[in-house]
Structure formats: structure tokens, C-alpha cells
Design a protein around this motif. Sequence first.
Motif, PDB file in Angstrom:
ATOM      1  N   LEU A   1      31.020  51.052  39.287  1.00  0.00           N
ATOM      2  CA  LEU A   1      31.237  50.208  40.634  1.00  0.00           C
ATOM      3  C   LEU A   1      30.306  50.256  41.626  1.00  0.00           C
ATOM      4  CD1 LEU A   1      33.368  48.103  41.460  1.00  0.00           C
ATOM      5  CD2 LEU A   1      34.793  50.038  42.501  1.00  0.00           C
ATOM      6  N   ASN A   2      30.049  51.569  42.036  1.00  0.00           N
ATOM      7  CA  ASN A   2      29.053  51.671  43.245  1.00  0.00           C
ATOM      8  C   ASN A   2      27.750  50.884  42.973  1.00  0.00           C
ATOM      9  OD1 ASN A   2      29.805  53.185  45.412  1.00  0.00           O
ATOM     10  ND2 ASN A   2      29.845  55.045  44.148  1.00  0.00           N
ATOM     11  N   GLN A   3      27.379  50.762  41.567  1.00  0.00           N
ATOM     12  CA  GLN A   3      26.031  49.926  41.536  1.00  0.00           C
ATOM     13  C   GLN A   3      26.272  48.566  41.594  1.00  0.00           C
ATOM     14  OE1 GLN A   3      24.952  50.993  37.483  1.00  0.00           O
ATOM     15  NE2 GLN A   3      25.314  53.064  37.726  1.00  0.00           N
ATOM     16  N   HIS A   4      27.319  48.187  41.778  1.00  0.00           N
ATOM     17  CA  HIS A   4      27.938  46.645  41.734  1.00  0.00           C
ATOM     18  C   HIS A   4      28.353  46.072  43.041  1.00  0.00           C
ATOM     19  CE1 HIS A   4      27.173  46.013  37.472  1.00  0.00           C
ATOM     20  NE2 HIS A   4      28.003  47.447  37.312  1.00  0.00           N
ATOM     21  N   ILE A   5      28.683  47.094  43.949  1.00  0.00           N
ATOM     22  CA  ILE A   5      29.147  46.933  45.170  1.00  0.00           C
ATOM     23  C   ILE A   5      28.448  45.553  45.848  1.00  0.00           C
ATOM     24  CG2 ILE A   5      29.635  47.582  47.617  1.00  0.00           C
ATOM     25  CD1 ILE A   5      30.545  50.057  46.216  1.00  0.00           C
ATOM     26  N   ASN A   6      27.099  45.580  45.963  1.00  0.00           N
ATOM     27  CA  ASN A   6      26.117  44.442  46.411  1.00  0.00           C
ATOM     28  C   ASN A   6      26.736  43.218  46.080  1.00  0.00           C
ATOM     29  OD1 ASN A   6      25.167  46.155  48.897  1.00  0.00           O
ATOM     30  ND2 ASN A   6      23.430  46.752  47.495  1.00  0.00           N
ATOM     31  N   ASN A   7      26.699  43.153  44.823  1.00  0.00           N
ATOM     32  CA  ASN A   7      26.840  41.908  44.137  1.00  0.00           C
ATOM     33  C   ASN A   7      28.274  41.268  44.508  1.00  0.00           C
ATOM     34  OD1 ASN A   7      24.517  41.993  42.568  1.00  0.00           O
ATOM     35  ND2 ASN A   7      25.561  42.757  40.816  1.00  0.00           N
ATOM     36  N   ILE A   8      29.436  42.049  44.438  1.00  0.00           N
ATOM     37  CA  ILE A   8      30.617  42.065  44.721  1.00  0.00           C
ATOM     38  C   ILE A   8      30.493  41.345  46.249  1.00  0.00           C
ATOM     39  CG2 ILE A   8      32.977  42.852  45.338  1.00  0.00           C
ATOM     40  CD1 ILE A   8      32.696  44.923  42.987  1.00  0.00           C
ATOM     41  N   LYS A   9      29.989  41.949  47.149  1.00  0.00           N
ATOM     42  CA  LYS A   9      29.797  41.534  48.593  1.00  0.00           C
ATOM     43  C   LYS A   9      29.177  40.161  48.736  1.00  0.00           C
ATOM     44  CE  LYS A   9      29.790  45.625  51.594  1.00  0.00           C
ATOM     45  NZ  LYS A   9      28.973  46.367  52.414  1.00  0.00           N
ATOM     46  N   LYS A  10      28.191  39.785  47.903  1.00  0.00           N
ATOM     47  CA  LYS A  10      27.525  38.533  47.917  1.00  0.00           C
ATOM     48  C   LYS A  10      28.619  37.410  47.735  1.00  0.00           C
ATOM     49  CE  LYS A  10      22.970  40.347  46.917  1.00  0.00           C
ATOM     50  NZ  LYS A  10      21.767  40.579  45.724  1.00  0.00           N
ATOM     51  N   LEU A  11      29.533  37.653  46.667  1.00  0.00           N
ATOM     52  CA  LEU A  11      30.533  36.712  46.506  1.00  0.00           C
ATOM     53  C   LEU A  11      31.409  36.227  47.657  1.00  0.00           C
ATOM     54  CD1 LEU A  11      32.142  38.490  43.358  1.00  0.00           C
ATOM     55  CD2 LEU A  11      30.423  36.418  43.198  1.00  0.00           C
ATOM     56  N   ASN A  12      31.240  37.161  48.761  1.00  0.00           N
ATOM     57  CA  ASN A  12      32.068  36.897  49.931  1.00  0.00           C
ATOM     58  C   ASN A  12      33.333  36.101  49.588  1.00  0.00           C
ATOM     59  OD1 ASN A  12      31.992  36.611  52.784  1.00  0.00           O
ATOM     60  ND2 ASN A  12      31.165  34.643  52.985  1.00  0.00           N
ATOM     61  N   LYS A  13      34.127  36.962  49.072  1.00  0.00           N
ATOM     62  CA  LYS A  13      35.441  36.497  48.621  1.00  0.00           C
ATOM     63  C   LYS A  13      36.324  37.690  48.718  1.00  0.00           C
ATOM     64  CE  LYS A  13      34.408  32.500  45.701  1.00  0.00           C
ATOM     65  NZ  LYS A  13      34.809  31.686  44.694  1.00  0.00           N
ATOM     66  N   PRO A  14      37.674  37.592  48.669  1.00  0.00           N
ATOM     67  CA  PRO A  14      38.384  38.674  48.692  1.00  0.00           C
ATOM     68  C   PRO A  14      38.338  39.185  47.284  1.00  0.00           C
ATOM     69  CG  PRO A  14      39.701  36.866  49.253  1.00  0.00           C
ATOM     70  CD  PRO A  14      38.451  36.328  49.284  1.00  0.00           C
ATOM     71  N   VAL A  15      38.949  40.358  46.946  1.00  0.00           N
ATOM     72  CA  VAL A  15      39.031  40.990  45.604  1.00  0.00           C
ATOM     73  C   VAL A  15      40.212  41.631  45.278  1.00  0.00           C
ATOM     74  CG1 VAL A  15      38.097  42.740  44.113  1.00  0.00           C
ATOM     75  CG2 VAL A  15      36.451  41.603  45.602  1.00  0.00           C
ATOM     76  N   ILE A  16      40.691  41.280  44.268  1.00  0.00           N
ATOM     77  CA  ILE A  16      41.839  41.872  43.457  1.00  0.00           C
ATOM     78  C   ILE A  16      41.278  43.034  42.500  1.00  0.00           C
ATOM     79  CG2 ILE A  16      44.116  41.747  42.456  1.00  0.00           C
ATOM     80  CD1 ILE A  16      44.172  38.770  43.406  1.00  0.00           C
ATOM     81  N   THR A  17      41.683  44.249  42.492  1.00  0.00           N
ATOM     82  CA  THR A  17      41.167  45.137  41.447  1.00  0.00           C
ATOM     83  C   THR A  17      42.392  45.172  40.516  1.00  0.00           C
ATOM     84  OG1 THR A  17      41.847  46.907  42.693  1.00  0.00           O
ATOM     85  CG2 THR A  17      39.458  46.179  42.902  1.00  0.00           C
ATOM     86  N   CYS A  18      41.967  45.407  39.181  1.00  0.00           N
ATOM     87  CA  CYS A  18      42.891  45.710  38.090  1.00  0.00           C
ATOM     88  C   CYS A  18      42.267  46.797  37.009  1.00  0.00           C
ATOM     89  CB  CYS A  18      43.603  44.563  37.411  1.00  0.00           C
ATOM     90  SG  CYS A  18      42.388  43.820  36.474  1.00  0.00           S
ATOM     91  N   CYS A  19      43.167  47.302  36.061  1.00  0.00           N
ATOM     92  CA  CYS A  19      42.783  48.238  35.213  1.00  0.00           C
ATOM     93  C   CYS A  19      43.805  48.272  34.173  1.00  0.00           C
ATOM     94  CB  CYS A  19      42.533  49.817  35.806  1.00  0.00           C
ATOM     95  SG  CYS A  19      43.792  50.678  36.337  1.00  0.00           S
ATOM     96  N   ALA A  20      44.070  49.399  33.621  1.00  0.00           N
ATOM     97  CA  ALA A  20      45.032  49.374  32.547  1.00  0.00           C
ATOM     98  C   ALA A  20      46.490  49.846  33.277  1.00  0.00           C
ATOM     99  CB  ALA A  20      44.625  50.557  31.467  1.00  0.00           C
ATOM    100  N   SER A  21      46.599  50.693  34.133  1.00  0.00           N
ATOM    101  CA  SER A  21      47.689  51.248  34.748  1.00  0.00           C
ATOM    102  C   SER A  21      47.999  51.143  36.385  1.00  0.00           C
ATOM    103  CB  SER A  21      48.021  52.533  34.340  1.00  0.00           C
ATOM    104  OG  SER A  21      47.247  53.295  34.996  1.00  0.00           O
TER     105      SER A  21
END
Length: 102
Positions: free
Chosen positions: A49-69
Motif C-alpha cells: 500500500l505504501n507504494q501506491h499512496i501517491n496514486n491514491i492521492k492523485k485520484l483526489n477522491k475519498p477512499v473506502i478500504t476493504c479486505c476479508a474481515s
Amino acid sequence: MPFFNALFNKKKKIKDYYNKGAVIVDVRTETEFMQGAIPNTLNYPLQTLNQHINNIKKLNKPVITCCASGVRSGIASKLLKQKGVDCINGGGWLSLSKKLEF
């Protein structure tokens, strides 16, 4: 009743995020993700995830995280918030898909 109010408020908050155009980031492994996922979800495993933070920030949108549990997504949500991303933990992807009616 406070427990049920908290659950209802969490579901409402998640729906509000989604209705504001939030991006869903699934932090399960690629193998887990390939076994099923919410449509149009980004897959950034927690370990990377740390490697993708800049990509996520560039989206300029709120984020909802999910996983298995909900455990890894909670960690991811906390990390993204620390990096300045407007984020909420959506919990497990199956329950999130039901909350968002996929």
C-alpha cells in the motif's frame, strides 16, 4: 440500542462516502482478490500500500478500504488517513458489497 445505532451510522457513513464518489481500495492479496471482489475496486495489497499512496492521492477522491474481515482494511484506513487521504474502513468486502447493494 447504542450498538445498533452505531452499526446504522457506520453503514450510512459508508454509503455517504460512496455517494460522494469514493474509490474502493481492496487491500487483500492478489490471489484473494481474484477469487471475488466488488466491481471497479482497486487492489493494492496491504503489504504494498505504501507504494501506491501517491496514486491514491492523485485520484483526489475519498477512499473506502476493504479486505476479508476488516482487520487489514482498518490498518490501511489508518495509514491512508495519516498520509492525508479522506478514508473510511469499509470492513470485509462481502459485507461492504451488501451495504452498497452490489
